[in-house]
Structure formats: structure tokens, C-alpha cells
Design a protein around this motif. Sequence first.
Motif, short mmCIF file in Angstrom:
data_model
loop_
_atom_site.label_atom_id
_atom_site.label_comp_id
_atom_site.label_asym_id
_atom_site.label_seq_id
_atom_site.Cartn_x
_atom_site.Cartn_y
_atom_site.Cartn_z
N UNK A 16 0.81 -1.22 0.00
CA UNK A 16 0.00 0.00 0.00
C UNK A 16 0.85 1.27 0.00
N UNK A 17 2.14 1.12 -0.14
CA UNK A 17 3.06 2.27 -0.17
C UNK A 17 3.54 2.48 -1.62
N UNK A 18 3.80 3.73 -2.00
CA UNK A 18 4.34 3.96 -3.35
C UNK A 18 5.73 3.31 -3.49
N UNK A 19 5.98 2.77 -4.65
CA UNK A 19 7.28 2.15 -4.92
C UNK A 19 8.28 3.23 -5.34
N UNK A 20 9.50 3.10 -4.88
CA UNK A 20 10.56 4.00 -5.34
C UNK A 20 10.93 3.60 -6.77
N UNK A 21 11.67 4.44 -7.44
CA UNK A 21 12.12 4.13 -8.80
C UNK A 21 12.92 2.82 -8.80
N UNK A 22 13.80 2.66 -7.82
CA UNK A 22 14.61 1.43 -7.75
C UNK A 22 13.77 0.19 -7.48
N UNK A 23 12.75 0.32 -6.62
CA UNK A 23 11.86 -0.82 -6.36
C UNK A 23 11.07 -1.18 -7.61
N UNK A 24 10.60 -0.17 -8.33
CA UNK A 24 9.87 -0.39 -9.58
C UNK A 24 10.77 -1.08 -10.60
N UNK A 25 11.98 -0.55 -10.75
CA UNK A 25 12.95 -1.11 -11.71
C UNK A 25 13.24 -2.57 -11.37
N UNK A 26 13.47 -2.87 -10.11
CA UNK A 26 13.77 -4.24 -9.70
C UNK A 26 12.60 -5.18 -9.98
N UNK A 27 11.39 -4.72 -9.68
CA UNK A 27 10.21 -5.55 -9.90
C UNK A 27 10.01 -5.86 -11.38
N UNK A 28 10.17 -4.86 -12.23
CA UNK A 28 10.00 -5.07 -13.67
C UNK A 28 11.13 -5.96 -14.20
N UNK A 29 12.35 -5.71 -13.75
CA UNK A 29 13.49 -6.52 -14.19
C UNK A 29 13.31 -7.98 -13.78
N UNK A 30 12.88 -8.20 -12.55
CA UNK A 30 12.64 -9.57 -12.08
C UNK A 30 11.56 -10.25 -12.91
N UNK A 31 10.53 -9.50 -13.32
CA UNK A 31 9.47 -10.08 -14.16
C UNK A 31 10.03 -10.49 -15.52
N UNK A 119 21.54 -2.70 -20.95
CA UNK A 119 21.40 -3.77 -19.97
C UNK A 119 20.37 -4.75 -20.52
N UNK A 120 20.51 -6.04 -20.22
CA UNK A 120 19.54 -7.00 -20.71
C UNK A 120 19.21 -8.05 -19.65
N UNK A 121 18.00 -7.99 -19.09
CA UNK A 121 17.62 -8.99 -18.09
C UNK A 121 17.55 -10.40 -18.68
N UNK A 122 17.31 -10.51 -19.99
CA UNK A 122 17.31 -11.84 -20.62
C UNK A 122 18.70 -12.46 -20.53
#
Length: 183
Positions: A16-31, A119-122
Motif C-alpha cells: 500500500x506504499x508507493x514504490x521508489x524508482x529502484x523498487x519499480x525497476x527491480x520488480x520489472x526486471x525480475x518479471x 542492460x539485458x535482463x534476458x
Amino acid sequence: MSKEEIKKFIDASGINEPASVEEFKKAVKDAYKDRTRQIYFIWKKLKELYPEVDANKVIREGSWDFGLYQGQMIAKKYGAENIGPKEALLGQTSRGGLLVFEQEIVELEDNKSVKIFNCCPHVEALTELGLNKEEIKMFCRDMLGHCDYAICHPFPNVEIDFPTTIADGEGKGCAMTITRKNK
């Protein structure tokens, strides 16, 4: 789990808290990395269970179909005939992509547009799975990369190419290069 334990868990998750830019980046990268791992394990299992089947072709064609779907969504939004290099590049550029792939738009013109993926998460996911450089290059160039080519397929005015990719192992980024077709 009691309702109290569930509430405590949810509160601690920070959902329920806003994600920081780094948290957002990590979540998308992990996906992205998870999607790559899933495709890798499907490819590996196809080779194991059905050795007579060309697993590379199955993944390549599935990647193509996924990209074609994405391209059709862009074409529906803008009209395929109206899409030139700028629109094709911007149509497949997002906040998540800019952050996760560390993308840099280096050229944005009517006849040519170029975006570098630094950078490439793949590649990261395949490296973590233990693939060697040649296997990673094959996975990218022969299978996963077909998604990007298919994205531009619905657009009659453009061509896409990747003169370099991170997976090539030459220390260069993926150079998504979209040019206007000569009529």
C-alpha cells in the motif's frame, strides 16, 4: 493463517506504499528475468521430452507470435500506415523498458531511429542459469529476438535490425535500429 497474521503480512509487504524508482525497476526486471527463465525451461523440456521436435523453432515462432501481437496493438492505436521509424520506436518504449534495459534513444528521425539497450535482463537470467556465451547468443538471436522483428511486421513503412546485441558478447549494447523502407 489468521486474519491478524494476513494483515500483518500485507502491511509488512509495503503493497500500500508507493514504490521508489529502484523498487519499480527491480520488480520489472525480475518479471522479465522470470519470463526468460520460463521460456528457457520450456525450451529445455521440449528438447528432453520431444527430441524429434525443433525446440528452437517452437520458441522462435512463439516469440514471433508474441511480438506480432504487440505490433498489432501499436498499429491499432496509431494506424499501421502512419507508423514510421519514430512512431515504431516510441511505440515500443516504456518507463519500465527505459529503466530496466537502461535504454538510450540516440536517434529519432523520420527516416531512422535508434535505441541502445545498455542492460539485458534476458542475458542476465540466462547467465544465472549457467548458459555459456554461445548459447546465450543463440537464445537471443535465434529465438527471443524474433519478438522485436515481429513487432514491426505490421508496419509497412519500416524495417528493424539489431546490428549489435549484448548477447553477441562484444561489449556493445543492443542497437535497435528502425529505418524507413524505400518504396
